[in-house]
Design a protein around this motif. Structure first.
Motif, PDB file in Angstrom:
ATOM      1  N   GLY A  13       2.219  -2.027  -9.362  1.00 17.70           N
ATOM      2  CA  GLY A  13       2.711  -2.534  -8.254  1.00 17.70           C
ATOM      3  C   GLY A  13       2.696  -2.226  -7.004  1.00 17.70           C
ATOM      4  O   GLY A  13       1.667  -1.487  -6.669  1.00 17.70           O
ATOM      5  N   PHE A  14       3.491  -2.495  -5.876  1.00 18.10           N
ATOM      6  CA  PHE A  14       2.985  -1.857  -4.557  1.00 18.10           C
ATOM      7  C   PHE A  14       4.435  -1.378  -4.030  1.00 18.10           C
ATOM      8  O   PHE A  14       5.446  -2.267  -3.776  1.00 18.10           O
ATOM      9  CB  PHE A  14       2.480  -2.943  -3.810  1.00 18.10           C
ATOM     10  CG  PHE A  14       2.200  -2.799  -2.153  1.00 18.10           C
ATOM     11  CD1 PHE A  14       1.657  -1.818  -1.999  1.00 18.10           C
ATOM     12  CD2 PHE A  14       2.745  -3.624  -1.341  1.00 18.10           C
ATOM     13  CE1 PHE A  14       1.168  -1.384  -0.491  1.00 18.10           C
ATOM     14  CE2 PHE A  14       2.529  -3.272  -0.097  1.00 18.10           C
ATOM     15  CZ  PHE A  14       1.838  -2.169   0.361  1.00 18.10           C
ATOM     16  N   PRO A  15       4.731  -0.230  -3.377  1.00 13.42           N
ATOM     17  CA  PRO A  15       3.696   0.816  -3.673  1.00 13.42           C
ATOM     18  C   PRO A  15       3.573   1.106  -4.932  1.00 13.42           C
ATOM     19  O   PRO A  15       4.383   1.277  -5.903  1.00 13.42           O
ATOM     20  CB  PRO A  15       4.108   1.990  -2.656  1.00 13.42           C
ATOM     21  CG  PRO A  15       5.601   1.522  -2.733  1.00 13.42           C
ATOM     22  CD  PRO A  15       5.712   0.335  -2.862  1.00 13.42           C
ATOM     23  N   GLN A  16       2.306   1.878  -5.322  1.00 11.43           N
ATOM     24  CA  GLN A  16       1.968   2.383  -6.761  1.00 11.43           C
ATOM     25  C   GLN A  16       2.401   3.788  -6.555  1.00 11.43           C
ATOM     26  O   GLN A  16       2.699   4.529  -5.719  1.00 11.43           O
ATOM     27  CB  GLN A  16       0.586   2.432  -6.899  1.00 11.43           C
ATOM     28  CG  GLN A  16       0.276   2.937  -8.386  1.00 11.43           C
ATOM     29  CD  GLN A  16      -1.302   3.005  -8.451  1.00 11.43           C
ATOM     30  OE1 GLN A  16      -1.857   1.730  -8.699  1.00 11.43           O
ATOM     31  NE2 GLN A  16      -1.923   3.946  -8.846  1.00 11.43           N
ATOM     32  N   TRP A  17       3.295   4.300  -7.960  1.00 14.83           N
ATOM     33  CA  TRP A  17       3.911   5.682  -7.958  1.00 14.83           C
ATOM     34  C   TRP A  17       3.322   7.000  -7.417  1.00 14.83           C
ATOM     35  O   TRP A  17       3.865   7.618  -6.861  1.00 14.83           O
ATOM     36  CB  TRP A  17       4.598   5.605  -9.492  1.00 14.83           C
ATOM     37  CG  TRP A  17       3.482   5.982 -10.202  1.00 14.83           C
ATOM     38  CD1 TRP A  17       2.802   5.052 -10.832  1.00 14.83           C
ATOM     39  CD2 TRP A  17       3.298   7.248 -10.783  1.00 14.83           C
ATOM     40  NE1 TRP A  17       2.117   5.707 -11.841  1.00 14.83           N
ATOM     41  CE2 TRP A  17       2.159   7.057 -11.754  1.00 14.83           C
ATOM     42  CE3 TRP A  17       3.790   8.519 -10.610  1.00 14.83           C
ATOM     43  CZ2 TRP A  17       1.693   8.218 -12.387  1.00 14.83           C
ATOM     44  CZ3 TRP A  17       3.315   9.618 -11.165  1.00 14.83           C
ATOM     45  CH2 TRP A  17       2.213   9.502 -12.079  1.00 14.83           C
ATOM     46  N   ASN A  18       2.102   6.661  -7.602  1.00 23.36           N
ATOM     47  CA  ASN A  18       0.959   7.952  -7.442  1.00 23.36           C
ATOM     48  C   ASN A  18       0.127   7.821  -6.396  1.00 23.36           C
ATOM     49  O   ASN A  18      -0.828   8.630  -6.129  1.00 23.36           O
ATOM     50  CB  ASN A  18       0.493   8.575  -8.847  1.00 23.36           C
ATOM     51  CG  ASN A  18      -0.594   7.599  -9.231  1.00 23.36           C
ATOM     52  OD1 ASN A  18      -0.384   6.206  -8.830  1.00 23.36           O
ATOM     53  ND2 ASN A  18      -1.329   8.097 -10.111  1.00 23.36           N
ATOM     54  N   CYS A  19       0.139   6.748  -5.504  1.00 25.86           N
ATOM     55  CA  CYS A  19      -0.765   6.451  -4.465  1.00 25.86           C
ATOM     56  C   CYS A  19      -0.251   6.517  -2.986  1.00 25.86           C
ATOM     57  O   CYS A  19       0.848   6.108  -2.783  1.00 25.86           O
ATOM     58  CB  CYS A  19      -1.148   4.995  -4.631  1.00 25.86           C
ATOM     59  SG  CYS A  19      -2.472   4.677  -3.387  1.00 25.86           S
ATOM     60  N   GLY A  20      -1.065   7.216  -2.386  1.00 32.33           N
ATOM     61  CA  GLY A  20      -0.969   7.534  -0.823  1.00 32.33           C
ATOM     62  C   GLY A  20      -1.969   7.166  -0.042  1.00 32.33           C
ATOM     63  O   GLY A  20      -2.115   7.528   1.073  1.00 32.33           O
ATOM     64  N   CYS A  21      -2.334   5.696  -0.510  1.00 28.74           N
ATOM     65  CA  CYS A  21      -3.320   5.183   0.326  1.00 28.74           C
ATOM     66  C   CYS A  21      -2.616   4.509   1.670  1.00 28.74           C
ATOM     67  O   CYS A  21      -1.572   4.454   1.670  1.00 28.74           O
ATOM     68  CB  CYS A  21      -4.023   3.933  -0.533  1.00 28.74           C
ATOM     69  SG  CYS A  21      -2.893   2.686  -0.888  1.00 28.74           S
ATOM     70  N   PRO A  22      -3.325   4.198   2.660  1.00 26.48           N
ATOM     71  CA  PRO A  22      -2.990   3.444   3.639  1.00 26.48           C
ATOM     72  C   PRO A  22      -2.026   2.484   3.716  1.00 26.48           C
ATOM     73  O   PRO A  22      -0.934   2.507   4.245  1.00 26.48           O
ATOM     74  CB  PRO A  22      -4.121   2.975   4.715  1.00 26.48           C
ATOM     75  CG  PRO A  22      -5.163   4.062   4.278  1.00 26.48           C
ATOM     76  CD  PRO A  22      -5.110   4.144   2.724  1.00 26.48           C
ATOM     77  N   ASN A  23      -2.215   1.584   2.771  1.00 28.89           N
ATOM     78  CA  ASN A  23      -1.103   0.572   2.409  1.00 28.89           C
ATOM     79  C   ASN A  23       0.162   1.127   1.949  1.00 28.89           C
ATOM     80  O   ASN A  23       1.339   0.759   2.240  1.00 28.89           O
ATOM     81  CB  ASN A  23      -1.759  -0.430   1.456  1.00 28.89           C
ATOM     82  CG  ASN A  23      -2.968  -1.557   1.780  1.00 28.89           C
ATOM     83  OD1 ASN A  23      -3.129  -1.513   3.140  1.00 28.89           O
ATOM     84  ND2 ASN A  23      -3.297  -2.280   1.007  1.00 28.89           N
ATOM     85  N   CYS A  24       0.040   1.906   0.979  1.00 22.96           N
ATOM     86  CA  CYS A  24       1.149   2.383   0.219  1.00 22.96           C
ATOM     87  C   CYS A  24       1.997   3.362   1.325  1.00 22.96           C
ATOM     88  O   CYS A  24       3.140   3.173   1.333  1.00 22.96           O
ATOM     89  CB  CYS A  24       0.883   3.408  -1.014  1.00 22.96           C
ATOM     90  SG  CYS A  24       0.444   2.270  -2.251  1.00 22.96           S
ATOM     91  N   ARG A  25       1.334   3.924   2.242  1.00 20.13           N
ATOM     92  CA  ARG A  25       2.088   4.812   3.384  1.00 20.13           C
ATOM     93  C   ARG A  25       2.876   3.801   4.088  1.00 20.13           C
ATOM     94  O   ARG A  25       3.892   4.261   4.481  1.00 20.13           O
ATOM     95  CB  ARG A  25       0.988   5.709   4.002  1.00 20.13           C
ATOM     96  CG  ARG A  25       0.654   6.710   3.377  1.00 20.13           C
ATOM     97  CD  ARG A  25      -0.018   8.087   3.991  1.00 20.13           C
ATOM     98  NE  ARG A  25      -1.070   7.457   4.919  1.00 20.13           N
ATOM     99  CZ  ARG A  25      -2.459   7.334   4.601  1.00 20.13           C
ATOM    100  NH1 ARG A  25      -2.990   7.883   3.327  1.00 20.13           N
ATOM    101  NH2 ARG A  25      -3.175   6.995   5.424  1.00 20.13           N
ATOM    102  N   GLU A  26       2.151   2.801   4.679  1.00 18.67           N
ATOM    103  CA  GLU A  26       2.842   1.632   5.366  1.00 18.67           C
ATOM    104  C   GLU A  26       4.064   1.270   4.760  1.00 18.67           C
ATOM    105  O   GLU A  26       4.867   0.901   5.543  1.00 18.67           O
ATOM    106  CB  GLU A  26       1.807   0.735   5.801  1.00 18.67           C
ATOM    107  CG  GLU A  26       0.534   1.056   6.922  1.00 18.67           C
ATOM    108  CD  GLU A  26       0.062  -0.005   7.469  1.00 18.67           C
ATOM    109  OE1 GLU A  26       0.357  -1.304   7.427  1.00 18.67           O
ATOM    110  OE2 GLU A  26      -1.067   0.444   8.366  1.00 18.67           O
TER     111      GLU A  26
END
Length: 306
Positions: A13-26
């Motif tokens: 999904g988006f955001p992914q639970w364990n992801c801090g990539c630029p997209n997920c931060r946004e």
């Protein structure tokens, strides 16, 4: 034909639970235009009454609740006539286990996908609470079949499975020899209008039969998992290229944006979009490039009428 996108994201999904990539931060910080997405699932219907789900995501309960035509119309009822699985990946079939509340389910799948889900899977017992709780219908590659629910009444839609280059789901890797039914795309045809929906949400490449199905379609959904081959590597989030995970990248030389130029379909839509993909940012140059080529980016709640 009515088409409703219930979920547009790839696994996680988006955001992914364990992801801090630029997209997920946004998306977590509420940047305008960057919206959360649930995992891929699409509903189709010829009459707006009987619905068929293409894949069953882990968020299937909330996806059903998000779309009123899928709500029960009686004490124990569902307008969902059947579910069609394109492969055995968890983001495509895990939602089946959430539909265990003593209601009969019809599932269309290849024999390989059925066996991968049912054999040596103790969790499948939750779908065996009463005789014939689940009715499996075998999808034979390149053979068109009438879509119907448990009552067998014609739905007005026909379905054809098209083999697609792919790989086994992670939990089944190495357990059996390669099989043509491992990963499929779908062509859904409306008997009344003759319109065709081509649905290829996971594809490692484009074969001649796939190209024929895509060329003949009035609406195309295609694998939009990764923009770049080295997307995860460049972000420091993984070591595999898109192709190693059986996904043809959208951009770059040989990517699907170039390979599928010239399709006649009036709607061309990328779906199964990974949380790292720059297509998720409305003002990214990659999004502008895709839209300039007349491609749309799927989102939860998107509707298509054919």
């Amino acid at each position: 034909m009515h088409v409703k996108v219930l979920g547009a994201a790839a696994g996680g999904g988006f955001p992914q639970w364990n992801c801090g990539c630029p997209n997920c931060r946004e998306v977590r910080s509420g940047v305008p235009g960057v919206k959360p997405l649930t995992q891929e699932c699409v509903a189709v219907s010829a009459d707006g009454e009987r619905w068929f789900l293409l894949n069953a995501s882990p968020e299937i309960r909330s996806q059903i609740e998000s779309f009123a035509p899928l709500h029960p119309r009686g004490p124990r009822h569902s307008p969902i006539s059947a579910i069609v699985l394109t492969n055995g990946d968890l983001d495509h079939c895990l939602g089946l286990l959430s539909l265990r509340e003593s209601h009969p389910i019809v599932i269309y799948a290849t024999d390989r996908v059925r066996r991968g889900f049912t054999e040596a899977n103790v969790l499948y017992r939750t779908l065996q609470r009463f005789p014939e709780q689940v009715t499996w219908r075998d999808l034979k590659p390149e053979m068109e079949a009438e879509l119907s629910g448990l009552d067998g009444e014609p739905s007005g839609l026909a379905l054809k499975a098209v083999p697609v280059p792919g790989k086994p789901p992670i939990h089944l890797e190495g357990s059996a020899a390669a099989d043509v039914g491992e990963n499929i795309g779908l062509v859904v045809r409306d008997h009344r209008s003759g319109k065709r929906l081509a649905y290829f949400s996971a594809a490692a490449g484009i074969t001649p039969p796939m190209r024929t199905a895509l060329d003949d379609a009035d609406c195309v959904f295609f694998d939009g998992t990764f923009w770049a081959s080295d997307e995860l590597i460049a972000l420091g989030l993984g070591t595999k290229r898109a192709e190693e995970m059986a996904h043809l990248p959208v951009g770059g030389k040989g990517g699907s944006l170039d390979a599928l130029a010239g399709l006649r379909a009036s709607r061309r839509i990328y779906i199964h979009i990974n949380n790292t993909n720059p297509l998720l940012r409305p003002r990214s140059p990659e999004r502008a490039q895709a839209e300039a080529s007349r491609w749309e980016i799927a989102y939860d709640g998107m509707e298509v009428a054919l």
